[in-house]
Design a protein around this motif. Structure first.
Motif, PDB file in Angstrom:
ATOM      1  N   LEU A  82      54.992  28.835  57.745  1.00 23.05           N
ATOM      2  CA  LEU A  82      53.868  28.699  58.724  1.00 23.05           C
ATOM      3  C   LEU A  82      54.142  28.315  59.895  1.00 23.05           C
ATOM      4  CD1 LEU A  82      50.911  28.173  57.355  1.00 23.05           C
ATOM      5  CD2 LEU A  82      51.550  30.552  58.001  1.00 23.05           C
ATOM      6  N   PRO A  83      53.999  28.068  61.570  1.00 23.43           N
ATOM      7  CA  PRO A  83      54.127  27.316  62.715  1.00 23.43           C
ATOM      8  C   PRO A  83      53.501  25.724  62.449  1.00 23.43           C
ATOM      9  CG  PRO A  83      53.007  29.666  62.869  1.00 23.43           C
ATOM     10  CD  PRO A  83      52.835  29.373  61.487  1.00 23.43           C
ATOM     11  N   ALA A  84      54.523  24.907  62.982  1.00 29.57           N
ATOM     12  CA  ALA A  84      53.960  23.554  63.105  1.00 29.57           C
ATOM     13  C   ALA A  84      52.669  23.332  63.568  1.00 29.57           C
ATOM     14  CB  ALA A  84      55.174  22.994  63.428  1.00 29.57           C
ATOM     15  N   GLY A  85      51.723  22.806  62.887  1.00 30.03           N
ATOM     16  CA  GLY A  85      50.418  22.139  63.854  1.00 30.03           C
ATOM     17  C   GLY A  85      49.426  23.273  62.919  1.00 30.03           C
ATOM     18  N   SER A  86      49.779  24.243  62.732  1.00 35.11           N
ATOM     19  CA  SER A  86      48.571  25.469  62.311  1.00 35.11           C
ATOM     20  C   SER A  86      47.677  24.861  60.963  1.00 35.11           C
ATOM     21  CB  SER A  86      49.057  27.079  62.005  1.00 35.11           C
ATOM     22  OG  SER A  86      50.015  26.740  60.960  1.00 35.11           O
ATOM     23  N   ALA A  87      46.954  25.599  60.802  1.00 34.92           N
ATOM     24  CA  ALA A  87      45.239  25.394  60.446  1.00 34.92           C
ATOM     25  C   ALA A  87      45.344  26.722  59.350  1.00 34.92           C
ATOM     26  CB  ALA A  87      44.696  24.576  60.172  1.00 34.92           C
ATOM     27  N   LEU A  88      45.519  26.572  58.161  1.00 34.21           N
ATOM     28  CA  LEU A  88      44.808  27.282  56.963  1.00 34.21           C
ATOM     29  C   LEU A  88      44.220  27.346  56.705  1.00 34.21           C
ATOM     30  CD1 LEU A  88      46.998  30.951  56.670  1.00 34.21           C
ATOM     31  CD2 LEU A  88      46.878  29.676  54.816  1.00 34.21           C
ATOM     32  N   VAL A  89      42.887  28.474  56.267  1.00 34.50           N
ATOM     33  CA  VAL A  89      41.759  28.064  55.050  1.00 34.50           C
ATOM     34  C   VAL A  89      41.347  30.024  54.661  1.00 34.50           C
ATOM     35  CG1 VAL A  89      39.177  28.247  54.731  1.00 34.50           C
ATOM     36  CG2 VAL A  89      40.736  26.694  56.270  1.00 34.50           C
ATOM     37  N   VAL A  90      41.939  29.088  52.559  1.00 37.42           N
ATOM     38  CA  VAL A  90      41.726  30.872  52.813  1.00 37.42           C
ATOM     39  C   VAL A  90      41.034  29.951  51.374  1.00 37.42           C
ATOM     40  CG1 VAL A  90      42.670  31.852  50.628  1.00 37.42           C
ATOM     41  CG2 VAL A  90      44.061  30.218  51.690  1.00 37.42           C
ATOM     42  N   ARG A  91      39.783  31.461  52.044  1.00 39.61           N
ATOM     43  CA  ARG A  91      38.285  31.869  51.170  1.00 39.61           C
ATOM     44  C   ARG A  91      38.812  33.019  49.776  1.00 39.61           C
ATOM     45  NH1 ARG A  91      33.175  34.667  53.323  1.00 39.61           N
ATOM     46  NH2 ARG A  91      34.827  35.110  54.756  1.00 39.61           N
ATOM     47  N   ALA A  92      37.856  32.117  48.450  1.00 43.67           N
ATOM     48  CA  ALA A  92      38.344  32.938  47.652  1.00 43.67           C
ATOM     49  C   ALA A  92      37.021  33.970  47.506  1.00 43.67           C
ATOM     50  CB  ALA A  92      38.340  32.691  46.220  1.00 43.67           C
ATOM     51  N   LEU A  93      36.893  35.587  47.053  1.00 52.33           N
ATOM     52  CA  LEU A  93      36.390  36.099  47.012  1.00 52.33           C
ATOM     53  C   LEU A  93      35.608  36.072  45.854  1.00 52.33           C
ATOM     54  CD1 LEU A  93      36.694  38.823  49.645  1.00 52.33           C
ATOM     55  CD2 LEU A  93      35.079  36.611  49.615  1.00 52.33           C
ATOM     56  N   PRO A  94      34.694  36.802  44.876  1.00 51.89           N
ATOM     57  CA  PRO A  94      34.145  37.433  43.781  1.00 51.89           C
ATOM     58  C   PRO A  94      35.398  37.536  43.115  1.00 51.89           C
ATOM     59  CG  PRO A  94      32.600  36.758  44.378  1.00 51.89           C
ATOM     60  CD  PRO A  94      33.806  36.793  45.900  1.00 51.89           C
ATOM     61  N   PRO A  95      36.196  39.080  43.271  1.00 50.61           N
ATOM     62  CA  PRO A  95      37.744  39.712  42.757  1.00 50.61           C
ATOM     63  C   PRO A  95      38.348  38.931  42.625  1.00 50.61           C
ATOM     64  CG  PRO A  95      36.398  40.859  44.156  1.00 50.61           C
ATOM     65  CD  PRO A  95      35.714  39.589  44.512  1.00 50.61           C
ATOM     66  N   SER A  96      38.374  37.527  43.037  1.00 57.24           N
ATOM     67  CA  SER A  96      39.708  36.851  42.486  1.00 57.24           C
ATOM     68  C   SER A  96      39.172  36.030  41.667  1.00 57.24           C
ATOM     69  CB  SER A  96      39.654  35.367  43.659  1.00 57.24           C
ATOM     70  OG  SER A  96      38.693  34.671  43.813  1.00 57.24           O
ATOM     71  N   ALA A  97      38.746  35.909  41.109  1.00 60.30           N
ATOM     72  CA  ALA A  97      38.680  35.673  39.469  1.00 60.30           C
ATOM     73  C   ALA A  97      39.380  36.501  37.953  1.00 60.30           C
ATOM     74  CB  ALA A  97      36.838  35.517  38.791  1.00 60.30           C
ATOM     75  N   THR A  98      39.114  37.713  38.608  1.00 58.79           N
ATOM     76  CA  THR A  98      39.759  38.482  37.723  1.00 58.79           C
ATOM     77  C   THR A  98      40.894  38.607  37.698  1.00 58.79           C
ATOM     78  OG1 THR A  98      38.930  40.052  37.973  1.00 58.79           O
ATOM     79  CG2 THR A  98      37.923  38.849  36.274  1.00 58.79           C
ATOM     80  N   ALA A  99      41.816  38.491  39.223  1.00 55.21           N
ATOM     81  CA  ALA A  99      42.633  38.219  39.870  1.00 55.21           C
ATOM     82  C   ALA A  99      44.000  38.117  39.591  1.00 55.21           C
ATOM     83  CB  ALA A  99      42.952  38.695  41.071  1.00 55.21           C
ATOM     84  N   SER A 100      45.307  38.741  38.891  1.00 58.08           N
ATOM     85  CA  SER A 100      46.500  37.897  38.543  1.00 58.08           C
ATOM     86  C   SER A 100      46.829  36.991  39.935  1.00 58.08           C
ATOM     87  CB  SER A 100      47.692  38.853  38.378  1.00 58.08           C
ATOM     88  OG  SER A 100      47.606  40.068  39.138  1.00 58.08           O
ATOM     89  N   SER A 101      47.697  36.173  39.387  1.00 58.03           N
ATOM     90  CA  SER A 101      48.571  35.154  40.691  1.00 58.03           C
ATOM     91  C   SER A 101      49.518  36.528  41.593  1.00 58.03           C
ATOM     92  CB  SER A 101      49.769  34.713  39.888  1.00 58.03           C
ATOM     93  OG  SER A 101      48.760  33.665  39.225  1.00 58.03           O
ATOM     94  N   ALA A 102      49.652  37.729  41.031  1.00 60.46           N
ATOM     95  CA  ALA A 102      51.174  38.557  42.171  1.00 60.46           C
ATOM     96  C   ALA A 102      49.840  39.006  42.606  1.00 60.46           C
ATOM     97  CB  ALA A 102      51.531  39.360  40.728  1.00 60.46           C
ATOM     98  N   GLU A 103      48.715  39.288  41.845  1.00 60.27           N
ATOM     99  CA  GLU A 103      47.885  40.279  43.595  1.00 60.27           C
ATOM    100  C   GLU A 103      47.410  39.175  44.160  1.00 60.27           C
ATOM    101  OE1 GLU A 103      45.575  43.034  40.168  1.00 60.27           O
ATOM    102  OE2 GLU A 103      44.894  41.364  39.436  1.00 60.27           O
ATOM    103  N   LEU A 104      46.884  38.482  43.775  1.00 60.83           N
ATOM    104  CA  LEU A 104      46.080  37.304  44.663  1.00 60.83           C
ATOM    105  C   LEU A 104      47.491  36.740  45.521  1.00 60.83           C
ATOM    106  CD1 LEU A 104      44.789  34.336  42.582  1.00 60.83           C
ATOM    107  CD2 LEU A 104      43.563  35.759  43.897  1.00 60.83           C
ATOM    108  N   GLY A 105      48.672  36.837  45.479  1.00 68.03           N
ATOM    109  CA  GLY A 105      49.729  36.534  46.175  1.00 68.03           C
ATOM    110  C   GLY A 105      50.190  37.842  46.945  1.00 68.03           C
ATOM    111  N   ALA A 106      50.084  38.716  46.874  1.00 65.60           N
ATOM    112  CA  ALA A 106      49.992  40.511  47.543  1.00 65.60           C
ATOM    113  C   ALA A 106      48.610  39.790  48.738  1.00 65.60           C
ATOM    114  CB  ALA A 106      49.954  41.584  46.647  1.00 65.60           C
ATOM    115  N   ASP A 107      47.439  40.139  47.721  1.00 65.01           N
ATOM    116  CA  ASP A 107      46.583  39.879  49.039  1.00 65.01           C
ATOM    117  C   ASP A 107      47.154  38.874  50.827  1.00 65.01           C
ATOM    118  OD1 ASP A 107      45.304  42.142  48.108  1.00 65.01           O
ATOM    119  OD2 ASP A 107      43.485  40.630  47.215  1.00 65.01           O
ATOM    120  N   LEU A 108      47.059  37.020  50.128  1.00 67.80           N
ATOM    121  CA  LEU A 108      47.152  36.458  50.921  1.00 67.80           C
ATOM    122  C   LEU A 108      48.726  37.075  51.874  1.00 67.80           C
ATOM    123  CD1 LEU A 108      46.944  33.369  51.425  1.00 67.80           C
ATOM    124  CD2 LEU A 108      49.085  32.544  49.719  1.00 67.80           C
TER     125      LEU A 108
END
Length: 144
Positions: A82-108
Motif C-alpha cells: 500500500l502507498p505510504a501514509g494510506s489508511a485502510l478499514v476492513v469491515r466484515a459482513l455476516p457472510p465472512s463468518a463462514t468464509a475460508s481464509s482463501a475466500e476472504l483473501g480473494a475478496d480483499l
C-alpha cells in the motif's frame, strides 16, 4: 500480528477513513481506503495503517475474533504494497463468518484492485504451494 505503528486505534481515525475515503464492497467484506498526498500533510506517518470492524451481526465473540484474526493476517501480508501514509478499514459482513481464509483473501484482493491499491502480482506470503507428483515422493523402503 500488525505492528503498533500499522494499526488504526482511535475512533477519530476510523471515522475519517470511513467518511473521506473511497469504498469497495464485496460479498464478505467492505474495504474503505484513504490515501493521502505526502506533501499535503506533515503529520502523516510513513507506514500504511489498517483497522478492522467486525460487528455482532457476524456472529458471537468466538466467530468475530476468528474473522478478525484471519483478516489481520491477510492485511498484514499486503500492507507493504500500500502507498505510504494510506489508511485502510476492513469491515466484515455476516457472510465472512463462514468464509475460508482463501475466500476472504480473494475478496480483499478484489477490493484493493478496485480501489487501485493492489499490485498486479500476489503477495509473497500467499503464493500457492506447489504440489509434489506422486513419483517424486522419497523412497522410505528398506535397503536390502
Amino acid at each position: 500480528m500488525l505492528p503498533a505503528a500499522a494499526r488504526l486505534r482511535r475512533s477519530e481515525d476510523f471515522r475519517v477513513v470511513l467518511r473521506r475515503g473511497s469504498r469497495a464492497g464485496r460479498r464478505r467484506l467492505v474495504v474503505h481506503a484513504l490515501t493521502t498526498d505526502p506533501s499535503e500533510a506533515a503529520d502523516v506517518t510513513s507506514a500504511a495503517r489498517a483497522g478492522f470492524v467486525v460487528s455482532k451481526a457476524v456472529g458471537n465473540s468466538v466467530v468475530r475474533h476468528r474473522v478478525t484474526r484471519r483478516l489481520r493476517h491477510l492485511v498484514s501480508a499486503r500492507l507493504g504494497t500500500l502507498p505510504a501514509g494510506s489508511a485502510l478499514v476492513v469491515r466484515a459482513l455476516p457472510p465472512s463468518a463462514t468464509a475460508s481464509s482463501a475466500e476472504l483473501g480473494a475478496d480483499l484482493d478484489a477490493a484493493l484492485r478496485r480501489l487501485g491499491l493492489s499490485p498486479s502480482r500476489r503477495p509473497a506470503g500467499d503464493a500457492p504451494r506447489p504440489t509434489r507428483p506422486a513419483d517424486a515422493l522419497p523412497d522410505h523402503g528398506s535397503a536390502v
